[in-house]
Write a protein that holds these residues in place. Structure first.
Motif, short mmCIF file in Angstrom:
data_model
loop_
_atom_site.label_atom_id
_atom_site.label_comp_id
_atom_site.label_asym_id
_atom_site.label_seq_id
_atom_site.Cartn_x
_atom_site.Cartn_y
_atom_site.Cartn_z
N MET A 48 1.12 -1.23 0.03
CA MET A 48 0.51 0.20 -0.35
C MET A 48 0.93 1.11 0.03
N GLY A 49 2.10 1.09 0.86
CA GLY A 49 2.61 2.70 1.17
C GLY A 49 3.64 3.42 -0.31
N GLU A 50 4.53 2.21 -1.33
CA GLU A 50 5.00 2.20 -2.38
C GLU A 50 3.42 3.16 -3.24
N PRO A 51 2.35 3.33 -3.28
CA PRO A 51 1.40 3.19 -4.59
C PRO A 51 0.96 4.78 -3.78
N MET A 52 0.90 4.91 -2.69
CA MET A 52 0.79 5.87 -1.77
C MET A 52 1.57 7.41 -2.02
N CYS A 53 2.42 6.05 -1.98
CA CYS A 53 3.83 7.27 -1.46
C CYS A 53 4.45 8.15 -3.20
N ARG A 54 3.77 7.00 -4.55
CA ARG A 54 4.10 7.31 -6.12
C ARG A 54 2.63 8.79 -6.27
N ASN A 55 1.76 8.30 -5.42
CA ASN A 55 0.55 9.25 -5.60
C ASN A 55 1.29 10.71 -5.22
N LEU A 56 1.36 10.88 -4.23
CA LEU A 56 1.49 11.65 -3.48
C LEU A 56 2.64 13.11 -3.95
N ALA A 57 3.81 12.13 -4.84
CA ALA A 57 5.13 12.68 -5.21
C ALA A 57 3.91 13.86 -6.44
N ARG A 58 3.21 12.52 -7.19
CA ARG A 58 2.78 13.24 -8.89
C ARG A 58 1.28 14.08 -8.30
N LYS A 59 1.50 13.72 -7.85
CA LYS A 59 0.34 15.14 -7.75
C LYS A 59 0.11 15.82 -6.23
N SER A 60 0.75 15.88 -5.42
CA SER A 60 0.94 17.19 -4.44
C SER A 60 1.33 18.15 -4.73
N ALA A 78 14.56 2.90 -4.87
CA ALA A 78 14.73 3.04 -6.61
C ALA A 78 14.09 3.26 -7.81
N ARG A 79 11.98 2.32 -7.69
CA ARG A 79 10.93 2.37 -8.25
C ARG A 79 10.81 4.04 -7.97
N LEU A 80 10.96 4.62 -6.85
CA LEU A 80 10.42 5.64 -7.13
C LEU A 80 11.15 7.03 -7.22
N ALA A 81 12.40 6.57 -6.91
CA ALA A 81 12.86 7.45 -7.47
C ALA A 81 12.01 7.94 -9.02
N GLY A 82 12.12 7.45 -10.15
CA GLY A 82 11.32 7.76 -11.53
C GLY A 82 10.48 8.72 -10.83
N ASP A 83 10.33 8.66 -9.95
CA ASP A 83 8.87 9.40 -9.61
C ASP A 83 8.85 11.51 -8.59
N GLY A 84 10.63 10.80 -9.26
CA GLY A 84 11.23 12.23 -7.64
C GLY A 84 10.77 12.00 -6.63
N VAL A 85 10.44 10.48 -5.94
CA VAL A 85 10.94 10.83 -4.72
C VAL A 85 12.26 10.75 -4.43
N GLU A 86 12.66 11.40 -3.24
CA GLU A 86 14.09 11.73 -2.91
C GLU A 86 13.56 10.46 -1.63
N MET A 87 15.44 9.67 -1.21
CA MET A 87 15.71 8.83 -1.08
C MET A 87 15.72 9.72 1.00
N ALA A 88 15.50 8.74 1.76
CA ALA A 88 16.36 9.57 3.37
C ALA A 88 17.12 8.38 3.60
N PRO A 89 18.11 8.30 4.58
CA PRO A 89 19.57 7.82 4.47
C PRO A 89 19.09 7.63 5.88
N SER A 90 17.61 8.03 6.82
CA SER A 90 17.07 7.52 8.18
C SER A 90 15.83 8.04 8.51
N VAL A 91 15.13 7.60 9.37
CA VAL A 91 13.76 7.97 9.84
C VAL A 91 14.10 8.71 10.29
N GLY A 92 14.96 9.35 11.70
CA GLY A 92 15.09 10.73 12.04
C GLY A 92 15.62 11.89 11.18
N ALA A 93 16.58 11.58 10.21
CA ALA A 93 17.05 12.10 8.70
C ALA A 93 15.51 12.64 8.43
#
Length: 158
Positions: A15-27, A42-57
């Protein structure tokens, strides 16, 4: 970018991956994500989602954080762990929990968030892909209507 312009997303499963993709594409906002597995990131990077190195970051760069975790152990670890959400959370942030977790954990998270001045929303989704969730919601809605009718008849019958 300021923190207000960045959305955080933790947990990129079924559920999380498509929800995150939707936020990236539409928000229209930057989305920063974290997961322990590199493949969804890696898949979400194509939608402009950035990777955080940790939860804290992730928490330090965002104002609104979405969680989509598979159960209570993951929720406790991600939210209440030493480098978890609440260890880094600050007043004015919002935590939206879309995880599959027990009510007691949601209540504990709400209480702990309130102590830090963090808004909390318990917003669980079903453990299924979206079409099945909609069908489940339809059945639930009809069940609520039927129960309301049954209570009305029961009260009228004494």
């Amino acid at each position: 970018m300021s923190g207000a312009a960045v959305l955080g997303f933790i947990g990129l499963g079924v559920m999380g991956e498509p929800m995150c993709r939707n936020l990236a594409r539409k928000s229209g906002r930057t989305v920063l994500a974290f997961d322990t597995r590199p493949a969804p990131l890696a898949r979400l990077a194509g939608d402009g989602v950035e990777m955080a190195p940790s939860v804290g970051a992730l928490v330090e760069r965002t104002e609104t954080i979405f969680l989509s975790l598979p159960g209570e152990p993951e929720g406790r670890s991600v939210c209440l762990g030493a480098d978890g959400v609440l260890a880094h959370a600050r007043k004015g942030q919002t935590l939206i929990d879309c995880s599959t977790a027990p009510v007691t954990l949601a209540q504990e998270l709400a209480r702990r968030c309130a102590e830090k001045g963090v808004e909390f929303a318990d917003s669980p989704v079903a453990r299924t892909r979206q079409a099945v969730k909609l069908l489940n919601n339809m059945v639930l809605a009809q069940t609520v209507v039927a129960l309301a009718e049954a209570l009305t008849v029961a009260k009228a019958s004494g």
